[in-house]
Each structure stands twice: as structure tokens, then as C-alpha cells.
Motif scaffolding. Structure first.
Motif, short mmCIF file in Angstrom:
data_model
loop_
_atom_site.label_atom_id
_atom_site.label_comp_id
_atom_site.label_asym_id
_atom_site.label_seq_id
_atom_site.Cartn_x
_atom_site.Cartn_y
_atom_site.Cartn_z
N TYR A 80 0.78 -0.85 0.17
CA TYR A 80 -0.12 -0.06 -0.18
C TYR A 80 1.29 1.09 -0.12
O TYR A 80 1.39 1.33 0.91
N ASP A 81 0.61 1.92 -0.71
CA ASP A 81 0.95 3.15 -0.65
C ASP A 81 0.45 4.10 -1.44
O ASP A 81 0.12 5.10 -1.86
N PRO A 87 -2.72 3.53 -5.55
CA PRO A 87 -2.78 2.87 -3.78
C PRO A 87 -2.51 1.97 -4.21
O PRO A 87 -1.41 1.30 -2.60
N TYR A 88 -2.49 0.59 -4.15
CA TYR A 88 -2.74 -0.38 -4.06
C TYR A 88 -2.34 -1.58 -5.20
O TYR A 88 -2.81 -1.55 -5.60
N LEU A 89 -0.80 -2.46 -4.70
CA LEU A 89 -0.54 -2.80 -5.80
C LEU A 89 0.48 -3.80 -5.27
O LEU A 89 -0.05 -4.44 -4.01
N ALA A 90 0.69 -4.87 -6.15
CA ALA A 90 1.48 -5.93 -5.89
C ALA A 90 3.13 -6.15 -6.34
O ALA A 90 2.90 -5.41 -7.36
N VAL A 91 3.52 -6.61 -5.27
CA VAL A 91 5.54 -6.70 -6.11
C VAL A 91 5.87 -8.16 -5.91
O VAL A 91 5.42 -8.40 -5.02
N PRO A 92 6.96 -8.52 -6.13
CA PRO A 92 7.39 -9.48 -6.18
C PRO A 92 8.21 -9.38 -4.88
O PRO A 92 9.38 -8.73 -4.65
N LYS A 179 -8.05 -0.17 -11.08
CA LYS A 179 -6.22 -0.90 -11.40
C LYS A 179 -5.52 -1.87 -10.59
O LYS A 179 -5.13 -2.41 -10.83
N SER A 180 -6.34 -1.72 -9.57
CA SER A 180 -5.75 -2.05 -8.14
C SER A 180 -6.57 -3.47 -8.09
O SER A 180 -5.69 -4.01 -7.54
N LEU A 181 -7.29 -3.16 -8.36
CA LEU A 181 -7.88 -5.14 -7.58
C LEU A 181 -7.27 -5.55 -9.29
O LEU A 181 -7.61 -7.04 -9.34
N VAL A 182 -6.81 -5.54 -10.46
CA VAL A 182 -6.58 -5.98 -11.90
C VAL A 182 -5.65 -6.38 -11.02
O VAL A 182 -4.87 -7.56 -11.68
N TYR A 183 -4.46 -5.50 -11.10
CA TYR A 183 -3.08 -6.30 -10.19
C TYR A 183 -3.10 -6.68 -8.86
O TYR A 183 -2.66 -8.41 -9.01
N PHE A 184 -4.26 -7.40 -8.36
CA PHE A 184 -4.16 -7.66 -7.17
C PHE A 184 -4.87 -9.28 -7.47
O PHE A 184 -4.19 -10.28 -7.37
#
Length: 348
Positions: A80-81, A87-92, A179-184
Motif C-alpha cells: 500500500y502506497d 495506491p494498492y499494488l503487488a510486488v515480487p 487498476k489495483s483490483l486487476v493487479y491483485f
């Protein structure tokens, strides 16, 4: 930043590099690492450059593979940024198992790894590296679920504001959440494939207790995937509905402007016609008669515009009332016919 941890009395304790006990397993925690720290890890633990680049790639998907003398696992975790556009992302997060050392690498200050260092995770054993990896994935699922609920709450509050007045800022916020939901959703599906592969691969071995734990993590992962898809469909439907409302409002405004334009065409035609070399009517009359006539024409134009703009509303209301009356009449006729039929049957 690279920190070293060892488990003492079931608690993670930060230690200096020169104080590491070689008889116990070590957790090397690398977060917000710089280029120099990346080179240091590569040289000290003999990690391939391609693997390090994959871990630092924000679009890298989850996977498990074998390197030269170590096992690499990449897991996607939520971040979360609040200052970012999305604001909500997913990183490796890269997890490397080499001998008695387990190394975790992340390009951000990962909240999940921070929870491990603060001893917020119960029943964790650093001696069992496969269980350590599954614990990271379990914590990632919990954070995914928590962030999904926050996204749902934020989208609901934005929808309430958009019902009062639609602004560009609110639309951009909704697009960021979508966009955040697509990343999640993409990250959760990637983690689901990783869990399935971990159950059948021979690179890491699970005991019976770990297998049951993996099953539970897979259930939480499926639940998070369903929630992400549901919330994504809801936001997509809401955005579609509000776009229809906006276009409908625009059509109403353009319709009113068209009516006003039609009404004003007649005075414009008259003034443009007599603006040529023609004698003006009433020019021989003195006093305020031309001014009075012009005022009367303007008042007639205003009332005509008002009547044309409201006639559609009145006709629609009249049609609705007529439909309601016809429905009531039909219902009454059906009820009367049923009564007549019953009376005829009784007489027979």
C-alpha cells in the motif's frame, strides 16, 4: 538495507554479521536494497544476475526454480502506497534457500517481512525453510483480503460522493481502485499456480503438517481471488452506470440548448433581414412604441422557450398516468369477467 536474523527462544533476533552463529539457520532480510547491496549479495552468496533482476522486476510472476546451489522462489505480495496514483499494488518477493541460509529480497519496505522481524507471526520455525515460505504466502493472503476490504470501503464512499456530483477527481480515484483490483487478481492467480507447483515439485519437501497448512493457504488464496473478481465487476458496473448517467445529463442539456436555439432563430432572422437596406417597421412612429414592441417579443420568446422545455415532461407524465389507468382498467375488467364466469358456472 540488509539485516541478519536468527531465532533465539522462538523469537527472531537481529544480529550483526560478525556475530552470526554458523550452527543455526540465518535469515538474511534485504529490503529497499540499493545497487551496491545487490552486488554484495550476488558476490557473497553466488546468486545469478538474471535471478536478481527477476526479483527486482515489478511485473515478475510467482514461480519456483533451481539455481546453481540454491532454490529460488518468487512470491507476489500486496503493498500500500497512499501517495501513488495506484495506491494498492503487488510486488515480487524473492526467497532464496542456500544451505542454512534463507534470503528474502524485496524492492520496497515490505509490510509482511516487517511483521516477521517484529515477531508478529506465531508458530514459525526458522529451521523449517519450506514452512517459512508458506508462512510468507499465508501472510500475503491475509494482507490481500484486508486490502480488498479497504478497496471496497473506499469505492463505496466514492460512489456516495459521485451520486451528489460527478467530478474528474472521483472518476480518477475509481479508475485507480479498478487498476489495483486487476493487479491483485493477477498476482493471486500467479500465487495459486505457485502453490500447486510447490505441492508436486521435488525441489522442496513438505511434511504432513506443512501439507495441511498448504491446503489452508490455497483455500484463502481462492477466497481472495473470488473477492477481487467480485469487487472488480462491481466497480466496472458502477463506472458504466455513472458514464450512462453523465451522457444522459449531457443529452438533456443539449436538448434544452437546441430548443433555445430554435426559439431565438426567429428574432435573429428578423433582425438580420432588416439589418440590410430596408426600411424598418414602425420607424415613423415616435416615442416608446418600438421599445414596447421589442419587449413584448422578448417576453413571448421566453414563455415559448419555457413551454417547449416543459412540454416533454408534461407529456411523459401524462403518458405514464394513462398507462397506469389502462393497467388498472385491465385489471378491473379481468376481475369482472372472472366474477361473471363464476356466476354463470353456478347458474348452470
Amino acid at each position: 538495507m540488509i539485516t541478519f536474523w536468527q531465532q533465539i527462544d522462538s523469537q527472531f533476533t537481529k544480529i550483526k554479521k560478525e556475530d552470526i552463529d554458523s550452527r543455526k539457520p540465518v535469515w538474511v532480510d534485504a529490503r529497499n536494497i540499493t545497487r551496491d547491496e545487490t552486488v554484495e549479495l550476488k558476490d557473497e552468496y553466488d546468486i545469478e544476475q538474471d535471478h536478481l533482476m527477476d526479483i527486482l522486476d515489478p511485473d515478475e510472476l510467482s514461480r519456483i526454480e533451481e539455481g546453481e546451489g540454491y532454490i529460488l522462489t518468487i512470491v507476489r505480495v500486496p503493498v500500500y502506497d497512499p501517495q501513488a496514483e495506484t495506491p494498492y499494488l503487488a510486488v515480487p518477493v524473492g526467497i532464496i534457500i542456500k544451505g542454512k541460509t534463507i534470503i528474502t529480497l524485496c524492492q520496497t519496505d515490505c509490510e509482511i517481512l516487517k511483521d516477521f522481524g517484529n515477531n508478529r507471526i506465531k508458530n514459525i520455525r526458522l529451521t523449517d525453510f519450506p514452512s517459512f515460505i508458506v508462512q510468507i504466502m499465508n501472510r500475503a493472503n491475509l494482507n490481500f483480503l484486508r486490502y480488498l476490504k479497504e478497496i471496497n470501503r473506499r469505492s463505496t464512499s466514492i460512489q456516495n460522493e459521485m451520486r451528489q456530483e460527478i467530478q474528474n477527481q472521483e472518476i480518477m480515484l475509481m479508475l485507480g481502485l479498478e487498476k489495483s483490483l486487476v493487479y491483485f487478481s493477477t498476482s493471486l492467480r500467479s500465487n495459486a499456480l505457485l502453490l500447486q507447483k510447490m505441492k508436486v515439485t521435488k525441489l522442496i519437501k513438505f511434511d504432513e503438517e506443512d501439507i495441511d497448512f498448504v491446503e489452508g493457504v490455497m483455500i484463502d488464496n481462492r477466497q481472495a481471488i473470488e473477492m477481487a473478481e467480485t469487487y472488480s465487476n462491481i466497480i466496472f458496473g458502477v463506472m458504466d452506470a455513472f458514464s450512462s448517467v453523465t451522457s444522459n445529463n449531457l443529452n438533456i442539456v443539449m436538448k434544452k440548448l437546441a430548443v433555445i436555439n430554435l426559439v431565438m432563430m426567429a428574432p435573429t432572422f428578423v433582425t438580420s433581414f432588416f439589418g440590410m437596406n430596408f426600411k424598418l417597421p414602425f420607424e415613423t412612429m415616435g416615442g416608446y412604441i418600438p421599445v414596447i414592441l421589442a419587449t413584448v417579443i422578448c417576453i413571448i420568446s421566453v414563455f415559448l422557450s419555457w413551454g417547449l422545455l416543459n412540454i416533454n415532461k408534461e407529456t411523459l407524465a401524462a403518458r405514464r398516468k394513462a398507462k397506469k389507468m389502462t393497467r388498472k382498467q385491465r385489471a378491473r375488467i379481468k376481475a369482472e369477467t372472472k366474477k361473471l364466469r363464476k356466476q354463470e358456472e353456478r347458474l348452470k
